[in-house]
Design an enzyme around this catalytic site. Sequence first.
Site, PDB file in Angstrom:
ATOM      1  N   MET A  22       0.849  -1.187   0.000  1.00  0.00           N
ATOM      2  CA  MET A  22       0.000   0.000   0.000  1.00  0.00           C
ATOM      3  C   MET A  22       0.891   1.247   0.000  1.00  0.00           C
ATOM      4  O   MET A  22       2.014   1.215   0.506  1.00  0.00           O
ATOM      5  CB  MET A  22      -0.914  -0.009   1.220  1.00  0.00           C
ATOM      6  N   GLU A  93      -6.688  -2.408  -8.155  1.00  0.00           N
ATOM      7  CA  GLU A  93      -7.079  -3.170  -6.954  1.00  0.00           C
ATOM      8  C   GLU A  93      -7.345  -4.633  -7.291  1.00  0.00           C
ATOM      9  O   GLU A  93      -8.366  -5.222  -6.893  1.00  0.00           O
ATOM     10  CB  GLU A  93      -8.314  -2.536  -6.302  1.00  0.00           C
ATOM     11  N   CYS A 181       9.375  -1.499   5.987  1.00  0.00           N
ATOM     12  CA  CYS A 181      10.409  -2.320   5.353  1.00  0.00           C
ATOM     13  C   CYS A 181      10.438  -3.703   6.005  1.00  0.00           C
ATOM     14  O   CYS A 181       9.712  -3.984   6.956  1.00  0.00           O
ATOM     15  CB  CYS A 181      11.768  -1.642   5.466  1.00  0.00           C
TER      16      CYS A 181
END
Length: 205
Positions: A22, A93, A181
Site C-alpha cells: 500500500m 485493486e 520495510c
Amino acid sequence: MEPHILRNPRHVGWIEVVCGSMFSGKTEELIRRMRRALIARQSVEIFKPALDTRFSREDVVSHDERTIPSTPVATASQIILLASKADVIGIDEAQFFGNELVDVCQQLAHDGKRVIVAGLDQDYLGRPFEPVPQLMAIAEFVTKLHAICVVCGAPANHSQRLSCGDERVQLGATDAYEPRCRDCFDPEEKQLTPPRPDETSVLRL
Ligand code: ZN
C-alpha cells in the site's frame, strides 16, 4: 520498466503487472501508462472493484483534458463483456477480484489487448496475495513498486496493519495501514490504539 506503448502490427496482446505494498504508487503508475496510451490515440478503459468507494466514479481526466473511462465492476468476468472496444485495459485493486481475474487477463491478452493490472502482492501478514502472484508469473512485464518505511525511511515492501481484525483486506481503510520495510514490518504487532469510532463505517470485504 514500462514496455513499448504502441501495439505491434500483429496486434499481439500482453499482460503488465504493477504491484507493491500500500502507498507504493500503483494506481499512479497505472494511470500514467493509461495516459500515455491515450496520447498514442489508443482506446483505453480502467476497471476497478465496484465496492471501492474511495474514488470518484467519474472518469479520470488526463492532462490534455481527454478522459480515461473508469468503470466499477462486481466481478472480473464483467471486464470481458465491457472491454471489447478498448485497446488498453487497466485493472486496479486486482486483489479484490480473486483468482477469476487470471483467466480474464489471459483471455483479454489472447484477444490482442494490452492489459495493465495493478494490485497488492502481499496481504497484511506478508503472505503472497492471490491473484497478483499468479498474474506476475504469466505476465510479460512486471513492475514492483515500493513505498517508504514510515519507521526508518527504507524502501517499504510490506503493508503494516494498524487496526484490529483478521480480514485479509480492509477495503478503503487506507488509514488502517502504513508502509514498512522488512526489518520494521511485524505481522504479530499488537494494535497500540483501539479503532476509532468512524472505522465502523469502513466497508469490509
Ligand atoms: Zn523500516
